[in-house]
Design an enzyme around this catalytic site. Structure first.
Site, PDB file in Angstrom:
ATOM      1  N   GLY A  70       0.793  -1.236   0.000  1.00 37.19           N
ATOM      2  CA  GLY A  70       0.000   0.000   0.000  1.00 37.19           C
ATOM      3  C   GLY A  70       0.820   1.280   0.000  1.00 37.19           C
ATOM      4  O   GLY A  70       0.249   2.382   0.036  1.00 37.19           O
ATOM      5  N   GLN A  71       2.164   1.162  -0.065  1.00 37.94           N
ATOM      6  CA  GLN A  71       2.983   2.380  -0.093  1.00 37.94           C
ATOM      7  C   GLN A  71       2.616   3.211  -1.312  1.00 37.94           C
ATOM      8  O   GLN A  71       2.269   2.651  -2.350  1.00 37.94           O
ATOM      9  CB  GLN A  71       4.483   2.038  -0.164  1.00 37.94           C
ATOM     10  N   SER A  72       2.736   4.542  -1.185  1.00 35.23           N
ATOM     11  CA  SER A  72       2.278   5.401  -2.290  1.00 35.23           C
ATOM     12  C   SER A  72       2.990   5.054  -3.596  1.00 35.23           C
ATOM     13  O   SER A  72       2.395   5.127  -4.673  1.00 35.23           O
ATOM     14  CB  SER A  72       2.445   6.868  -1.944  1.00 35.23           C
ATOM     15  N   LEU A  74       3.679   2.187  -4.660  1.00 37.96           N
ATOM     16  CA  LEU A  74       3.125   0.950  -5.244  1.00 37.96           C
ATOM     17  C   LEU A  74       1.678   1.115  -5.714  1.00 37.96           C
ATOM     18  O   LEU A  74       1.173   0.295  -6.484  1.00 37.96           O
ATOM     19  CB  LEU A  74       3.183  -0.190  -4.223  1.00 37.96           C
TER      20      LEU A  74
END
Ligand code: G3D
Length: 192
Positions: A70-72, A74
Site C-alpha cells: 500500500g505504499q504510495s 506501489l
C-alpha cells in the site's frame, strides 16, 4: 450468455473467489492475511510488491487472497490486479482516525471504486486495530467517522459493508468474510 457471465459461472462452479486486499500502508493488510492463514501475527514485515495466498474451504469456497503493498509508490500498480476480482477488502487503520491519513485513504478508495475493471466487486471495509483503541473511545463512533470520511454512502456502484475488526484478535473477521462470500454468491447467481 456473454463471456464474462460464462467466466463468472465457471468460477462459482469451481468455488473460487478472488479477493484483493487494499488500503494504505501500515493498515494491517498482511497481518489480516496471516490471521486468516493461522500464522503468527506478531512478526509481520511490509508487503513489498504483492503476495498471493490461498485460503481453502471457507464455507465451501477457496479464497485467493491478493495482498498488494500500500505504499504510495506501489499504488499506481494496484490496477494491475483488478481483473477478475470478486471482492475488495479495504483495510483502514482505526488508530489514524482524525488524522490526515484518512483523507488520503478516501482519495485512494474513490479511485478504486471508480475502476471499470472492478465493476460489481463487493467492497468490505475493515476498520482494523480496534484492540488498540482506548476503552474510553466508542468503536461505533470510530466506524461512523470512517464511514463519513471515506464517503461510503456515496458508493452506489458496489455493494459494501463496514465493520470494525482486529487482525490481532480476529474480532469480526469471519463475519466480514461471510458477508463477502454471500455477496459474491448473490451477485453471480443473479445471472441464472
Ligand atoms: P500493511 O500490510 O497494511 O502494510 P501490516 O500492514 O500488516 O504490515 O501491519 C502494520 C503494523 O500494524 C504492524 O506493526 C502490525 O503488527 C500492526 N497491526 C496490524 N494489525 C493490527 C491489529 O489488529 N491490531 C494492532 N494493535 N496492530 C496491528 P509494526 O509494529 O510491525 O509496524
Amino acid at each position: 450468455m456473454g463471456l464474462l457471465t460464462t467466466i463468472r459461472k465457471q468460477k462459482i462452479k469451481d468455488k473460487e473467489i478472488r479477493v484483493l486486499i487494499l488500503g494504505l500502508d501500515n493498515s494491517g493488510k498482511t497481518t489480516l492475511v496471516r490471521h486468516l492463514l493461522h500464522e503468527d501475527v506478531s512478526t509481520v514485515s511490509p508487503t513489498l510488491g504483492f503476495a498471493i495466498r490461498t485460503l481453502s474451504d471457507i464455507g465451501g469456497y477457496t479464497l485467493q487472497l491478493w495482498d498488494v503493498g500500500g505504499q504510495s509508490s506501489l499504488r499506481p500498480f494496484w490496477r494491475n490486479y483488478f481483473d477478475r476480482t470478486d471482492v475488495v477488502i479495504w483495510v483502514v487503520d482505526a488508530t489514524t482516525v482524525g488524522e490526515e491519513r484518512l483523507s488520503e485513504c478516501r482519495a485512494e478508495l474513490s479511485k478504486v471504486v471508480a475502476e471499470d475493471k472492478l465493476s460489481g466487486a463487493g467492497v468490505l471495509v475493515l476498520v482494523n486495530k480496534i484492540d488498540s483503541v482506548p476503552s474510553s473511545v466508542s468503536i461505533d463512533d470510530i466506524v461512523k467517522t470512517v464511514r463519513v470520511a471515506l464517503a461510503l454512502d456515496r458508493i452506489t456502484n458496489h455493494e459494501w459493508i463496514i465493520l470494525p475488526c482486529s487482525a490481532y484478535t480476529g474480532e469480526n473477521i469471519d463475519q466480514g468474510l461471510r458477508w463477502a462470500i454471500d455477496e459474491v454468491k448473490r451477485r453471480l447467481y443473479r445471472f441464472d
